[in-house]
Structure formats: C-alpha cells, structure tokens
Motif scaffolding. Structure first.
Motif, PDB file in Angstrom:
ATOM      1  N   TYR A   1       0.859  -1.187   0.000  1.00 47.11           N
ATOM      2  CA  TYR A   1       0.000   0.000   0.000  1.00 47.11           C
ATOM      3  C   TYR A   1       0.897   1.239   0.000  1.00 47.11           C
ATOM      4  O   TYR A   1       2.074   1.167   0.360  1.00 47.11           O
ATOM      5  N   THR A   2       0.317   2.388  -0.315  1.00 50.27           N
ATOM      6  CA  THR A   2       1.029   3.643  -0.082  1.00 50.27           C
ATOM      7  C   THR A   2       1.226   3.773   1.427  1.00 50.27           C
ATOM      8  O   THR A   2       0.513   3.127   2.215  1.00 50.27           O
ATOM      9  N   ALA A   3       2.160   4.609   1.850  1.00 51.84           N
ATOM     10  CA  ALA A   3       2.402   4.806   3.286  1.00 51.84           C
ATOM     11  C   ALA A   3       1.130   5.274   3.985  1.00 51.84           C
ATOM     12  O   ALA A   3       0.784   4.783   5.071  1.00 51.84           O
ATOM     13  N   GLU A   4       0.412   6.202   3.358  1.00 52.07           N
ATOM     14  CA  GLU A   4      -0.835   6.734   3.946  1.00 52.07           C
ATOM     15  C   GLU A   4      -1.894   5.640   4.071  1.00 52.07           C
ATOM     16  O   GLU A   4      -2.526   5.479   5.120  1.00 52.07           O
ATOM     17  N   GLY A   5      -2.101   4.875   3.002  1.00 51.51           N
ATOM     18  CA  GLY A   5      -3.104   3.812   3.024  1.00 51.51           C
ATOM     19  C   GLY A   5      -2.763   2.721   4.018  1.00 51.51           C
ATOM     20  O   GLY A   5      -3.631   2.196   4.716  1.00 51.51           O
ATOM     21  N   SER A   6      -1.488   2.371   4.100  1.00 52.76           N
ATOM     22  CA  SER A   6      -1.048   1.344   5.042  1.00 52.76           C
ATOM     23  C   SER A   6      -1.262   1.804   6.482  1.00 52.76           C
ATOM     24  O   SER A   6      -1.759   1.037   7.317  1.00 52.76           O
ATOM     25  N   ALA A   7      -0.909   3.041   6.777  1.00 51.93           N
ATOM     26  CA  ALA A   7      -1.071   3.567   8.143  1.00 51.93           C
ATOM     27  C   ALA A   7      -2.540   3.600   8.544  1.00 51.93           C
ATOM     28  O   ALA A   7      -2.898   3.211   9.665  1.00 51.93           O
ATOM     29  N   THR A   8      -3.414   4.022   7.643  1.00 48.86           N
ATOM     30  CA  THR A   8      -4.847   4.083   7.949  1.00 48.86           C
ATOM     31  C   THR A   8      -5.422   2.690   8.142  1.00 48.86           C
ATOM     32  O   THR A   8      -6.176   2.441   9.091  1.00 48.86           O
ATOM     33  N   THR A   9      -5.049   1.748   7.265  1.00 52.13           N
ATOM     34  CA  THR A   9      -5.555   0.381   7.387  1.00 52.13           C
ATOM     35  C   THR A   9      -5.023  -0.279   8.649  1.00 52.13           C
ATOM     36  O   THR A   9      -5.749  -1.020   9.327  1.00 52.13           O
ATOM     37  N   GLU A  10      -3.788   0.021   9.018  1.00 55.07           N
ATOM     38  CA  GLU A  10      -3.229  -0.519  10.267  1.00 55.07           C
ATOM     39  C   GLU A  10      -3.996   0.000  11.474  1.00 55.07           C
ATOM     40  O   GLU A  10      -4.288  -0.757  12.404  1.00 55.07           O
ATOM     41  N   GLU A  11      -4.354   1.270  11.464  1.00 55.09           N
ATOM     42  CA  GLU A  11      -5.169   1.813  12.562  1.00 55.09           C
ATOM     43  C   GLU A  11      -6.504   1.093  12.651  1.00 55.09           C
ATOM     44  O   GLU A  11      -6.973   0.773  13.748  1.00 55.09           O
ATOM     45  N   LEU A  12      -7.137   0.858  11.506  1.00 50.37           N
ATOM     46  CA  LEU A  12      -8.408   0.128  11.497  1.00 50.37           C
ATOM     47  C   LEU A  12      -8.230  -1.277  12.054  1.00 50.37           C
ATOM     48  O   LEU A  12      -9.027  -1.745  12.868  1.00 50.37           O
ATOM     49  N   TYR A  13      -7.184  -1.959  11.602  1.00 49.94           N
ATOM     50  CA  TYR A  13      -6.909  -3.315  12.076  1.00 49.94           C
ATOM     51  C   TYR A  13      -6.716  -3.326  13.597  1.00 49.94           C
ATOM     52  O   TYR A  13      -7.276  -4.162  14.296  1.00 49.94           O
ATOM     53  N   ARG A  14      -5.935  -2.397  14.082  1.00 51.66           N
ATOM     54  CA  ARG A  14      -5.619  -2.374  15.511  1.00 51.66           C
ATOM     55  C   ARG A  14      -6.866  -2.112  16.348  1.00 51.66           C
ATOM     56  O   ARG A  14      -7.056  -2.735  17.395  1.00 51.66           O
TER      57      ARG A  14
END
Length: 99
Positions: free
Chosen positions: A33-46
């Motif tokens: 993912y892009t850095a932004e997309g990865s960070a947002t998806t990681e927050e959702l996952y967490r």
C-alpha cells in the motif's frame, strides 16, 4: 477517532494487496500500500481486531489516487479491499505484514 488503547506493545504492521490480473503491467504477486493507506488500514486493524471494536470492520481508506472499501471482517476467508473509483470496482485480497 480510533480506540487503540488495548494494543500497547504489539508490533505494527504494513499492508499489501494481491494482483493477479496484470493491472498496470504488474506481475502476479503482493504489492505494498502507499504509506498513507497502510497507516490508515493498520489503525483500522488495531482498533477492530486487536481492541475488539466491532463497528470498525468495514471502512473506506484512501490510498494514492483511489478510495477503497476495506473489509477486515472475514479473517478466515481473507481480508479484502474494493476499489470504489474505477469500475467494475475490483475486489482484491489484502494482507498485513509484521516486520
């Protein structure tokens, strides 16, 4: 906006999507993912998986030029993303990678 209080000390992950249709000339395989997309998806996952906030299993994530419907509700069947900006709204498998 996300409750991640219950995930202290757990390793962070990054996110990848699977290509198997040659889009943009890409070979079959996993792509980051892009850095932004990865960070947002990681927050959702967490907040959804690690903290148990069941209302956060399906959300919209912007990654690069596109918006995706990210679905984390089916861990056994695999997490998915659906591109909402380009018909026919292709759905792809996604995965979390812990380094």
């Amino acid at each position: 906006w996300l409750d991640t209080a219950g995930d202290a000390g757990r390793p962070a992950g990054t996110w990848e999507y699977y290509v198997d249709d040659g889009v943009d000339g890409k070979a079959t395989g996993w792509y980051p993912y892009t850095a932004e997309g990865s960070a947002t998806t990681e927050e959702l996952y967490r907040t959804y998986v690690l903290c148990g906030n069941r209302g956060m299993g399906v959300r919209f994530v912007k990654s690069g030029h596109f918006t995706y419907r990210v679905d984390l509700t089916d861990a056994a069947g695999g997490y998915t993303q659906q591109n909402l900006d380009v018909p026919p709204n292709k759905t792809r498998r996604i995965r979390r990678v812990v380094h």
